[in-house]
Enzyme design. Structure first.
Site, PDB file in Angstrom:
ATOM      1  N   HIS A   1       1.887   4.128  -3.896  1.00 38.49           N
ATOM      2  CA  HIS A   1       1.935   4.917  -2.661  1.00 38.49           C
ATOM      3  C   HIS A   1       0.940   6.057  -2.756  1.00 38.49           C
ATOM      4  O   HIS A   1       0.725   6.622  -3.826  1.00 38.49           O
ATOM      5  CB  HIS A   1       3.355   5.473  -2.440  1.00 38.49           C
ATOM      6  CG  HIS A   1       3.601   5.959  -1.043  1.00 38.49           C
ATOM      7  ND1 HIS A   1       3.182   7.204  -0.614  1.00 38.49           N
ATOM      8  CD2 HIS A   1       4.201   5.371   0.016  1.00 38.49           C
ATOM      9  CE1 HIS A   1       3.538   7.361   0.648  1.00 38.49           C
ATOM     10  NE2 HIS A   1       4.154   6.268   1.063  1.00 38.49           N
TER      11      HIS A   1
ATOM     12  N   ASP B   1       8.059   0.043   1.422  1.00 39.48           N
ATOM     13  CA  ASP B   1       7.646  -1.068   2.283  1.00 39.48           C
ATOM     14  C   ASP B   1       7.999  -2.412   1.661  1.00 39.48           C
ATOM     15  O   ASP B   1       8.319  -3.368   2.368  1.00 39.48           O
ATOM     16  CB  ASP B   1       6.139  -0.997   2.549  1.00 39.48           C
ATOM     17  CG  ASP B   1       5.744   0.275   3.263  1.00 39.48           C
ATOM     18  OD1 ASP B   1       6.344   0.560   4.305  1.00 39.48           O
ATOM     19  OD2 ASP B   1       4.859   0.992   2.773  1.00 39.48           O
TER      20      ASP B   1
END
Length: 348
Positions: free
Chosen positions: A227, A284
């Site tokens: 991320h 995600d």
């Protein structure tokens, strides 16, 4: 949980019991949409993307509620509480309605006795003569997805909402712009990219082993890992990992796609290559696998993101509307030629 978080994000404090009950009641009472809205959504071509429908529907909601979308700042702020709960509640109704229409299924209306997420799943998966039997672990997992996406710094869509809101535009118009920004694959499409990756691996006949080795060589792109903000394990992913395990167990689903996901997850959590590079599964990755297991279509994934992000957009619009901020006008720096020679057209 999601509605309490929405209240916290919008008003800055967790609600007490009375405030929570009132907020939940307003959302429940605002779940239904005007029959004209149903006709508008039903009029879109069957191959329309759900995000296009959702964005258009936000502005259409303003048309059906002109007293809440006056584009007069003082008037819109007076109606803010009602507008906020209307948007948070109706966005799920519109999302479910879009799904039903695109699937050619009869419309399922909201129930006042169900909580926010359970009501959404009811509108998605029930039949006219029989309510869907939704496992509580599924409800809790989707509620967690919405909660964990409620707000997340000054991202592209949130900044877009603030930009549009700074012009004095109504909350309806501003969140519609946020939905358009979220629709972009570089922003809201990350969990869709996870499923596309898993589908691609499966289509190649691989169980994930070859893909992992290719990823180490830089020959494959690993989606749903790492991320830009979190340089170690995404804290949101820890919550959804547990939720994912409960959902898969509750539904007892068997899918080669989810088997590949488990293999990639195992490799990322145990292989030194991934650990040293902080390539852990992110929010995600797990949200994508949960939505896939629940049976939500891939093109609806970003709609789920928009539902969750609605409180953050509303809070940011409120901050702009109540503040002294002037209309946003980002600075530009001219990068072209400094000196140019003009030649009249007839002599060129």
């Amino acid at each position: 949980k999601f509605l309490e978080t929405a209240y916290l994000v919008i008003y800055g404090e967790l609600p007490n019991k009375q405030q929570a009950d009132e907020f939940s009641s307003k959302c429940a009472n605002n779940a239904a949409i005007h029959e004209g809205m149903r006709q508008v959504i039903g009029g879109f071509p069957s191959n329309s993307h759900p995000m296009a429908i959702l964005s258009a529907s936000m502005n259409t909601l303003g048309c059906f509620n002109p007293n809440l979308a006056t584009n007069d700042r003082a008037t819109d702020l007076e109606a803010f509480d009602e507008t906020a709960t209307a948007l948070i509640s109706k966005v799920r109704t519109i999302a479910a309605l879009t799904y039903r229409i695109k699937q050619g299924l009869p419309i399922i209306y909201p129930r006042s006795d169900l909580k926010y997420t359970a009501n959404f799943l009811h509108m998605m998966f029930s039949a006219p003569n029989e309510d869907a039997d939704i496992h509580q672990d599924v409800v809790d997992a989707l509620d967690s997805i919405l909660l964990l996406h409620a707000d997340h710094e000054q991202n592209c869509s949130t900044s877009t909402v603030r930009m549009v809101g700074s012009s004095g535009a109504s909350l309806f118009a501003s969140v519609a712009s946020g939905i358009c920004a979220l629709w972009g694959p570089l922003h809201g499409g990350a969990n869709m990219a996870v499923i596309n990756m898993l589908n691609s691996i499966h289509a190649s006949g691989d169980d994930g082993s070859t893909f992992i080795e290719n990823a180490k060589k830089g020959e494959s792109r690993l989606m749903g890992f790492g991320h830009r903000v979190y340089k170690s394990y995404d804290p949101r992913a820890k919550i959804l990992k547990t939720a994912s395990e409960k959902v898969l167990k509750a539904l007892n689903v068997s899918s080669p796609i989810l088997d590949i996901a488990r293999k990639l997850e195992e490799a990322a959590l145990s292989d030194e290559y991934f650990i040293q590079r902080n390539l852990y599964p992110n929010v995600d990755f797990y949200s994508g696998t949960i939505l896939q297991a629940i049976g939500i279509p891939l093109e609806m994934f970003t709609v789920m993101f928009a539902m969750g992000r609605m409180p953050g957009w509303i809070a940011n619009w409120k901050e702009i509307a109540e503040g002294k901020t002037k209309i946003h006008r980002p600075r530009q720096i001219y990068m072209g030629e400094v000196n140019r020679t003009y030649t009249p057209i007839d002599k060129r």
